[in-house]
Write an enzyme that holds these catalytic residues in place. Sequence first.
Site, PDB file in Angstrom:
ATOM      1  N   ARG A  37       0.822  -1.214   0.000  1.00 20.98           N
ATOM      2  CA  ARG A  37       0.000   0.000   0.000  1.00 20.98           C
ATOM      3  C   ARG A  37       0.857   1.265   0.000  1.00 20.98           C
ATOM      4  NH1 ARG A  37      -4.980  -1.994   3.878  1.00 20.98           N
ATOM      5  NH2 ARG A  37      -6.396  -2.422   2.157  1.00 20.98           N
ATOM      6  N   LYS A 198     -18.682 -16.311   3.330  1.00 19.62           N
ATOM      7  CA  LYS A 198     -20.134 -16.189   3.426  1.00 19.62           C
ATOM      8  C   LYS A 198     -20.795 -15.582   2.198  1.00 19.62           C
ATOM      9  CE  LYS A 198     -20.409 -14.102   7.472  1.00 19.62           C
ATOM     10  NZ  LYS A 198     -20.819 -13.473   8.629  1.00 19.62           N
ATOM     11  N   GLY A 351      -9.113  -8.737   0.607  1.00 17.87           N
ATOM     12  CA  GLY A 351      -7.905  -8.917   1.410  1.00 17.87           C
ATOM     13  C   GLY A 351      -7.347 -10.325   1.333  1.00 17.87           C
ATOM     14  N   GLY A 374     -12.849  -4.231   0.884  1.00 19.93           N
ATOM     15  CA  GLY A 374     -14.244  -3.809   1.040  1.00 19.93           C
ATOM     16  C   GLY A 374     -14.652  -2.775   0.007  1.00 19.93           C
TER      17      GLY A 374
HETATM   18  P1  ADP Z   1     -11.698 -11.707   0.761  1.00 19.03           P
HETATM   19  O1  ADP Z   1     -10.960 -11.158   1.949  1.00 19.03           O
HETATM   20  O2  ADP Z   1     -10.784 -12.076  -0.356  1.00 19.03           O
HETATM   21  O3  ADP Z   1     -12.849 -10.841   0.345  1.00 19.03           O
HETATM   22  P2  ADP Z   1     -13.380 -13.339   2.435  1.00 19.03           P
HETATM   23  O4  ADP Z   1     -12.933 -12.551   3.622  1.00 19.03           O
HETATM   24  O5  ADP Z   1     -14.753 -13.161   1.957  1.00 19.03           O
HETATM   25  O6  ADP Z   1     -12.354 -13.098   1.224  1.00 19.03           O
HETATM   26  O7  ADP Z   1     -13.206 -14.883   2.725  1.00 19.03           O
HETATM   27  C1  ADP Z   1     -12.008 -15.427   3.172  1.00 19.03           C
HETATM   28  C2  ADP Z   1     -12.232 -16.472   4.211  1.00 19.03           C
HETATM   29  O8  ADP Z   1     -13.113 -17.472   3.736  1.00 19.03           O
HETATM   30  C3  ADP Z   1     -10.953 -17.163   4.566  1.00 19.03           C
HETATM   31  O9  ADP Z   1     -10.648 -16.912   5.911  1.00 19.03           O
HETATM   32  C4  ADP Z   1     -11.237 -18.645   4.308  1.00 19.03           C
HETATM   33  O10 ADP Z   1     -10.695 -19.488   5.301  1.00 19.03           O
HETATM   34  C5  ADP Z   1     -12.748 -18.676   4.363  1.00 19.03           C
HETATM   35  N1  ADP Z   1     -13.274 -19.844   3.618  1.00 19.03           N
HETATM   36  C6  ADP Z   1     -13.108 -20.138   2.324  1.00 19.03           C
HETATM   37  N2  ADP Z   1     -13.681 -21.301   2.007  1.00 19.03           N
HETATM   38  C7  ADP Z   1     -14.247 -21.773   3.143  1.00 19.03           C
HETATM   39  C8  ADP Z   1     -14.987 -22.950   3.479  1.00 19.03           C
HETATM   40  N3  ADP Z   1     -15.259 -23.883   2.563  1.00 19.03           N
HETATM   41  N4  ADP Z   1     -15.396 -23.099   4.746  1.00 19.03           N
HETATM   42  C9  ADP Z   1     -15.122 -22.153   5.673  1.00 19.03           C
HETATM   43  N5  ADP Z   1     -14.443 -21.028   5.433  1.00 19.03           N
HETATM   44  C10 ADP Z   1     -13.998 -20.835   4.181  1.00 19.03           C
HETATM   45 MG    MG Z   2     -11.413 -11.156   4.050  1.00 16.94          MG
END
Ligand code: ADP
Ligand code: MG
Length: 394
Positions: A37, A198, A351, A374
Site C-alpha cells: 500500500r 459467506k 484482502g 471492502g
Molecule cells: P476476501 O478477503 O478475499 O474478500 P473473504 O474474507 O470473503 O475473502 O473470505 C475469506 C475467508 O473465507 C478465509 O478466511 C477462508 O478461510 C474462508 N473460507 C473459504 N472457504 C471456506 C470454506 N469452505 N469453509 C469455511 N471457510 C472458508
Molecule cells: Mg477477508
Amino acid sequence: MPKKTVGDVDVKGKRVLVRVDFNVPLDKDNAVSDDTRIREALPTIRYLSGQKARVILISHLGRPKGKVDDRYKMDPVALRLQDLLGRPVRKVDDCIGDAVQAAIGEMRDGDVILLENVRFYAEEEKNDEGFARQLAGLADVFVNDAFGAAHRAHASTEGVADFLPAVAGFLMEKELAVLERILAAPERPFVAILGGAKVSDKIGVIANLLDKVDSLIIGGGMANTFLKARGLDVGKSLLEVDKVDQAKGLIADARAREVKIFLPVDVVAALAAAPDAEPKVVPVNQIPPEWMALDIGPASVEFFTGALKGAKTVFWNGPMGVFEMAPFAGGTENVARALAGMEATTVVGGGDSVAAVKKVGVADKITHISTGGGASLEFLEGKKLPGIEVLQEK
Ligand code: ADP
Ligand code: MG
C-alpha cells in the site's frame, strides 16, 4: 464521470493534504511486513513533491478505537516510506493542533510529512464536522488516494472535502479506471470468480454482476449455500440456511439472463477445519453428514479452469477454500495460478484473495490487484463510495 486528479490542479507551493491508505500489516517487532500500500501511493507523493507542493500525508492504521495506542503509531510506516521515497519524511506525533500547524509552517516546497494515525481521534470515524474542519485547516488542497478507505464516510475521507478543493490521487484514479471498465465495458467473455466464507457478504456483488458477466464461478464456503439451493446435502459445512432461498433466486436469475453458474463438483472435506485434519476428496453429492467441505476438489479446479478458458476479463474475489491451512489451500492456489497464466485482463480484489495471490507468488502476473478489499466489493455492488463522491469531476 471521471474525477479530477492531482494532475488537473495547480499545487506548486501549496499545502496538499493527501489521504493515503497506509493501513499496512506490522510484524511482531512492529516493522511493516507488507509495504504494497505504501508503494502504491508513491506515484502521487513523488508527483506532488516534484511539483513543489508541500505534501502532508494522513492515514489510519489498525483499529485504535479513537484513542492513542502505541501499537498503531505511524512511525514504522514513516521509516519505510522514507526508504522507498529516497527522501526525508518527517513524522509528526499528532494529526491536528498546534504541533502539527508548526511542523507544516516549517515545510519547504517539495517536503513530505506524515501525520499521526487519524483514528487516534474518535471524531474521525464519526465524520465529525469540527474535526474535518481542523484537518482541512492544515492545507489548501485535499487529495484522496486512499481507495481502500473510500467506502467509509469518515472525516479524513469525506468530511474534509466539504472545506477544501478535493481531487483524486493517481492510485485512486487507477483503481477507479479498472473497476469502472469492468462494470461498464468489459472485454468479453467476462467471468467472475467469487468465493470466501459467506454468501451474505457478497450477495450484493453477485446480484450486480449477474447482468454484466457471461459466467459466474462460485467456490469457497459460500458455494455450500448454492449447493444446498440445488438440493444437495453439505454435512457440517459452513452453510447460511437463511440465504438458501436467495441463492435459489440468484440461480434462477442467472438462468433467465443466460449467465452460466459454475459450482464445485467435488470438495476437499474433513471432520474439522484444522491444519492437521485428515482431508478426503468427495463428489458434492457425497459429503458425509459429519464432514465439512473446506476446499474445492481437483475435478472442480479442472471444471473452473475450463470455464475460464478464452475469457478476456476475469474478476476474482474470495478464496476457494480455507487456504490458510495447507490441506485446504490447493483450490485457491490453483485458481491463482490459472489466472496468472491467462491472456486476459485479470483483476483481484479482497484482502484474503490478494493474500492468496501473493502467497502463490503470482501477483506480478495479475493485471490489477486492488488495494481495497471492502471498497472494491462495494464498488462492484454498484454502490456509491462516499470518499469518491466528494471528489471534483473533470
Ligand atoms: P476476501 O478477503 O478475499 O474478500 P473473504 O474474507 O470473503 O475473502 O473470505 C475469506 C475467508 O473465507 C478465509 O478466511 C477462508 O478461510 C474462508 N473460507 C473459504 N472457504 C471456506 C470454506 N469452505 N469453509 C469455511 N471457510 C472458508
Ligand atoms: Mg477477508
